[in-house]
Write a protein that holds these residues in place. Structure first.
Motif, PDB file in Angstrom:
ATOM      1  N   GLU A 205       0.798  -1.192  -0.291  1.00 18.07           N
ATOM      2  CA  GLU A 205       0.009  -0.361   0.149  1.00 18.07           C
ATOM      3  C   GLU A 205       0.779   1.445  -0.097  1.00 18.07           C
ATOM      4  O   GLU A 205       0.125   2.382   0.715  1.00 18.07           O
ATOM      5  CB  GLU A 205      -0.691  -0.017   1.413  1.00 18.07           C
ATOM      6  N   THR A 206       2.519   1.157  -0.279  1.00 22.24           N
ATOM      7  CA  THR A 206       3.094   2.529  -0.059  1.00 22.24           C
ATOM      8  C   THR A 206       3.781   2.039  -1.499  1.00 22.24           C
ATOM      9  O   THR A 206       4.481   1.524  -2.252  1.00 22.24           O
ATOM     10  CB  THR A 206       3.953   2.348   0.756  1.00 22.24           C
ATOM     11  N   LEU A 207       4.132   3.491  -2.050  1.00 21.73           N
ATOM     12  CA  LEU A 207       5.256   4.034  -2.785  1.00 21.73           C
ATOM     13  C   LEU A 207       5.386   4.831  -2.566  1.00 21.73           C
ATOM     14  O   LEU A 207       4.519   6.849  -2.398  1.00 21.73           O
ATOM     15  CB  LEU A 207       4.820   3.124  -4.396  1.00 21.73           C
ATOM     16  N   THR A 208       7.106   4.999  -2.767  1.00 28.36           N
ATOM     17  CA  THR A 208       7.245   6.782  -2.910  1.00 28.36           C
ATOM     18  C   THR A 208       8.582   6.717  -3.803  1.00 28.36           C
ATOM     19  O   THR A 208      10.105   6.503  -3.579  1.00 28.36           O
ATOM     20  CB  THR A 208       8.461   6.615  -1.261  1.00 28.36           C
ATOM     21  N   ILE A 209       8.843   7.943  -4.650  1.00 31.35           N
ATOM     22  CA  ILE A 209       9.783   8.395  -5.526  1.00 31.35           C
ATOM     23  C   ILE A 209      11.236   8.975  -5.194  1.00 31.35           C
ATOM     24  O   ILE A 209      10.835   9.512  -3.793  1.00 31.35           O
ATOM     25  CB  ILE A 209       9.363   9.357  -6.390  1.00 31.35           C
ATOM     26  N   ALA A 210      12.125   8.494  -5.635  1.00 34.92           N
ATOM     27  CA  ALA A 210      13.431   8.414  -4.737  1.00 34.92           C
ATOM     28  C   ALA A 210      13.677  10.036  -4.999  1.00 34.92           C
ATOM     29  O   ALA A 210      12.939  11.279  -5.794  1.00 34.92           O
ATOM     30  CB  ALA A 210      14.615   7.886  -5.134  1.00 34.92           C
ATOM     31  N   HIS A 211      14.303  10.523  -4.099  1.00 29.77           N
ATOM     32  CA  HIS A 211      14.246  12.373  -3.687  1.00 29.77           C
ATOM     33  C   HIS A 211      15.252  12.948  -4.677  1.00 29.77           C
ATOM     34  O   HIS A 211      15.290  14.395  -4.835  1.00 29.77           O
ATOM     35  CB  HIS A 211      14.938  12.693  -1.860  1.00 29.77           C
ATOM     36  N   ASP A 212      16.107  12.097  -5.333  1.00 30.97           N
ATOM     37  CA  ASP A 212      16.653  12.409  -6.885  1.00 30.97           C
ATOM     38  C   ASP A 212      16.542  12.333  -7.698  1.00 30.97           C
ATOM     39  O   ASP A 212      16.928  12.242  -8.768  1.00 30.97           O
ATOM     40  CB  ASP A 212      18.262  12.221  -6.592  1.00 30.97           C
ATOM     41  N   ARG A 213      14.973  11.097  -7.905  1.00 32.37           N
ATOM     42  CA  ARG A 213      14.169  11.385  -8.828  1.00 32.37           C
ATOM     43  C   ARG A 213      14.468   9.294  -9.976  1.00 32.37           C
ATOM     44  O   ARG A 213      14.263   9.298 -10.821  1.00 32.37           O
ATOM     45  CB  ARG A 213      13.912  12.423  -9.805  1.00 32.37           C
ATOM     46  N   SER A 214      15.314   8.814  -9.161  1.00 29.80           N
ATOM     47  CA  SER A 214      15.823   8.538  -9.958  1.00 29.80           C
ATOM     48  C   SER A 214      15.224   6.805  -9.298  1.00 29.80           C
ATOM     49  O   SER A 214      15.945   6.075 -10.141  1.00 29.80           O
ATOM     50  CB  SER A 214      17.784   8.307  -9.020  1.00 29.80           C
ATOM     51  N   GLY A 215      14.353   6.856  -9.298  1.00 21.97           N
ATOM     52  CA  GLY A 215      13.827   5.414  -8.913  1.00 21.97           C
ATOM     53  C   GLY A 215      12.519   5.850  -7.960  1.00 21.97           C
ATOM     54  O   GLY A 215      11.921   6.892  -7.856  1.00 21.97           O
ATOM     55  N   TYR A 216      11.889   4.276  -7.404  1.00 20.04           N
ATOM     56  CA  TYR A 216      11.550   4.293  -6.404  1.00 20.04           C
ATOM     57  C   TYR A 216      11.219   3.638  -5.430  1.00 20.04           C
ATOM     58  O   TYR A 216      11.518   2.134  -5.594  1.00 20.04           O
ATOM     59  CB  TYR A 216       9.836   4.400  -6.628  1.00 20.04           C
ATOM     60  N   TYR A 217      10.640   3.464  -4.449  1.00 18.61           N
ATOM     61  CA  TYR A 217      10.282   2.358  -3.259  1.00 18.61           C
ATOM     62  C   TYR A 217       8.644   2.112  -2.869  1.00 18.61           C
ATOM     63  O   TYR A 217       7.841   2.648  -3.019  1.00 18.61           O
ATOM     64  CB  TYR A 217      11.014   3.271  -1.574  1.00 18.61           C
ATOM     65  N   THR A 218       8.931   1.433  -1.927  1.00 22.65           N
ATOM     66  CA  THR A 218       7.888   0.275  -1.888  1.00 22.65           C
ATOM     67  C   THR A 218       8.326  -0.452  -0.539  1.00 22.65           C
ATOM     68  O   THR A 218       8.517  -1.629  -0.554  1.00 22.65           O
ATOM     69  CB  THR A 218       6.855  -0.804  -3.035  1.00 22.65           C
TER      70      THR A 218
END
Length: 351
Positions: free
Chosen positions: A323-336
């Motif tokens: 239920e989570t997704l966040t984009i990396a601070h430098d826009r280089s990918g994403y985390y879940t």
């Protein structure tokens, strides 16, 4: 608190699913990992790219196979740095295991944009109005109480601009399974210093509450995003069809404010469970339990313009209840990160 554990990527746990929800998930193997790392400070990246880099057609099903590689590269505008093409995403990798006594149902996740390597997260309904900071090794950095807030059904969090300079954290008390709530509430606080928290519970008193009502009837939602360019609050409701609402920014504390529906949208799945807008606002990512999609937002266009375009497919690792997704601070990918005990923090780097 159990000690955090670093684990390596399971390259076969990548899914490309045409049906919304966990019941429709199907595994798609991406091959064997080709390199590993034992560092706890950085994500472990392995294997080959797993996206096709092509848009999908909508209408309830996707047409691309996320296990297919391609020569398409991530395209950035040389003047603005905006993402202009569907990104190629490398094989998902496990950064660490989040194994904390305080965290059982992670429903909101943000990688700090001002404190790289710090992750903010909160539990689903049933917890107090609090959130946590963890590092890339899964260690607890601090616990924070949102003073005066009520946690009816916190479902997502986001980062973005606020009424003063610096990053603010937004918490969406937007869950409504019975769809009966007369209004929903978004709380925001200035981003605290995670390193200064220590072992004590930090009470944050600089809290602002924003009350919102839908233009038609109550909706159940699990996705809250903040547009860094305008300060708009964006809520993606669960249901078929997927409906998206916004409060035009900058949004002052108080309310209730009536949300505006964004239409038309191109959304090939239902049951949205989380999402994020990139720190510069040039792309949007929204996930379900088993699928994820990315919408490009060219310079000078709005969130509504972006959602009217065709989305790119994004890979997801198999998670018990993601239920989570966040984009990396430098826009280089994403985390879940999934709900549950001892769950992996997954990293999806753009090629």
């Amino acid at each position: 608190m159990a000690a955090p554990r670093l684990v390596l990527a399971a390259a076969s746990l990548v899914i490309a699913c045409n049906d919304a929800g966990p019941a429709g998930a199907s595994a798609s193997s991406t091959g064997d990992a080709t390199s590993t790392s034992t560092s706890t400070g950085e994500p472990v990246t392995t294997g080959e790219p797993v996206t096709t880099g092509e848009p999908v057609t909508t209408g309830g099903s996707t047409t691309s196979d996320t296990s297919t590689t391609t020569t398409t590269t991530t395209g950035d505008d040389s003047d603005t740095g905006a993402l202009l093409e569907c990104p190629v995403v490398a094989t998902p990798a496990q950064v660490t295991i989040v194994d904390l006594d305080e965290v059982h149902e992670a429903s909101g996740l943000v990688e700090s944009r001002s404190q790289p390597g710090v992750f903010w997260l909160h539990n689903d309904s049933g917890d107090e109005p609090r959130f946590f900071a963890v590092d890339a090794a899964g260690a607890l950095l601090g616990s924070f109480e949102v003073d005066g807030a009520i946690a009816i059904d916190w479902e997502d969090m986001s980062a973005g601009p606020g009424p003063t300079a610096g990053e603010w954290l937004y918490f969406g008390d937007i869950g409504d399974n019975s769809e009966t709530r007369p209004y929903i509430t978004v709380y925001r606080v200035p981003e605290p210093d995670a390193a200064a928290a220590g072992d004590d519970l930090v009470v944050i008193s600089a809290v602002e509450a924003i009350e919102l009502v839908y233009p038609d009837e109550p909706h159940n939602a699990e996705t809250l995003m903040v547009d860094p360019q305008t300060g708009d609050l964006v809520i993606v409701a669960k249901g078929d069809p997927t409906r998206i609402f916004r409060a035009s920014g900058p949004v002052a504390a108080g309310g209730p404010y009536t949300l505006e529906e964004i239409a038309p949208i191109q959304f090939p799945a239902t049951v949205a469970t989380g999402g994020d807008i990139s720190p510069t606002g040039d792309f949007i990512a929204v996930r379900t339990y088993a699928q994820a999609f990315l919408w490009l937002r060219p310079p000078g266009t709005s969130i509504a313009d972006a959602f009217a375009g065709e989305p790119c497919t994004l890979p997801l690792a198999i998670e018990p209840q993601g239920e989570t997704l966040t984009i990396a601070h430098d826009r280089s990918g994403y985390y879940t990160l999934s709900e549950g005990d001892s769950v992996p923090l997954w990293w999806y780097p753009f090629e």
